[in-house]
Design an enzyme around this catalytic site. Sequence first.
Site, mmCIF file in Angstrom:
data_model
loop_
_atom_site.group_PDB
_atom_site.id
_atom_site.type_symbol
_atom_site.label_atom_id
_atom_site.label_comp_id
_atom_site.label_asym_id
_atom_site.label_seq_id
_atom_site.Cartn_x
_atom_site.Cartn_y
_atom_site.Cartn_z
ATOM 1 N N LYS A 146 10.755 5.584 4.241
ATOM 2 C CA LYS A 146 9.984 4.585 3.505
ATOM 3 C C LYS A 146 10.691 3.238 3.404
ATOM 4 O O LYS A 146 10.040 2.187 3.405
ATOM 5 C CB LYS A 146 9.636 5.108 2.109
ATOM 6 C CG LYS A 146 8.666 6.283 2.134
ATOM 7 C CD LYS A 146 8.307 6.741 0.727
ATOM 8 C CE LYS A 146 7.350 7.923 0.767
ATOM 9 N NZ LYS A 146 6.951 8.374 -0.579
ATOM 10 N N ASP A 197 1.472 5.245 -3.097
ATOM 11 C CA ASP A 197 1.920 6.155 -4.159
ATOM 12 C C ASP A 197 1.680 5.546 -5.535
ATOM 13 O O ASP A 197 1.381 6.262 -6.496
ATOM 14 C CB ASP A 197 3.411 6.462 -4.001
ATOM 15 C CG ASP A 197 3.711 7.418 -2.864
ATOM 16 O OD1 ASP A 197 2.804 8.179 -2.474
ATOM 17 O OD2 ASP A 197 4.844 7.403 -2.367
#
Length: 288
Positions: free
Chosen positions: A68, A108
């Site tokens: 990420k 997220d």
Amino acid sequence: MGEASTRLAVLGSPIGHSKSPAIHSAAYGVLGLDWSYERFDVPQGGLADFLASRGQGWRGFSVTMPLKHEARAFASTLAPAASEIGAVNTLVFEGAEAGAPARGWNTDVTGFVAALNEAGVLSAPRVRLLGAGGTAAAVIAALPSLAATELSIVVRAPERAQGMAALARSLGIEVEVLTFPEFDALPPEARAAELVVNTVPGDQDHIGIDASWVQGAVLFDVLYDPWPTKLATRWQSAGGRVVSGLELLLAQALVQVRLFTGRDESEVLPREAEVRSAMRTAALRVSE
């Protein structure tokens, strides 16, 4: 480029357990899109080479651990949440050609709030965050949407949580960093919260659970495989409510589907209720 040539995939390592191919494929089936969604094991440090070698026809990638932060460096532009926490879990290309630039997103954050809202949690002034891993930053970035004002970050190594604490303070949230023994030693009223979020993998046997802590609190355990976790089981046994990490997986994936199909994070899909149902069914089928 016809629709049948549109490609998507999830990247990470390990990746064999990922439910994303099943979840996304179910969504595009409902939408009538003949798109492929694959998985590729890309180790830490390998994202740049993988993306440089991609061919034509890619619409984007879902990005999971441990990539990420690498994905952030690859994105030519960043959505606000991705910029704020320095992590990207979604890359959307501006065109189908091999060298097309990508915009980086972090679904997220939106997914965390959506999953809690779906479970009836609309606000949580007091939050206890267990662990300071990659998902923890997204949790903290989501807290203003839940009207959070007080945060405890509970970790094994306090030095690892300083960046998370700084992020929380930048959002106007009062924060303290505690070790697990320090947190366990607090009186019940000091541990009380509306929301407890667990990001700690493993057995979690070191986390003390008692009825006075869980009363009035919801546990959001971001883990989902295997499920239930030992912590979720103990929490429920003490009388508390639990939200599974599967809800986060589904909620953030739904936002990714919106982005991959050319929409904004909050723009509702055609037949979205049917899309959500198909994604959930696919995720549960993979778990069987």
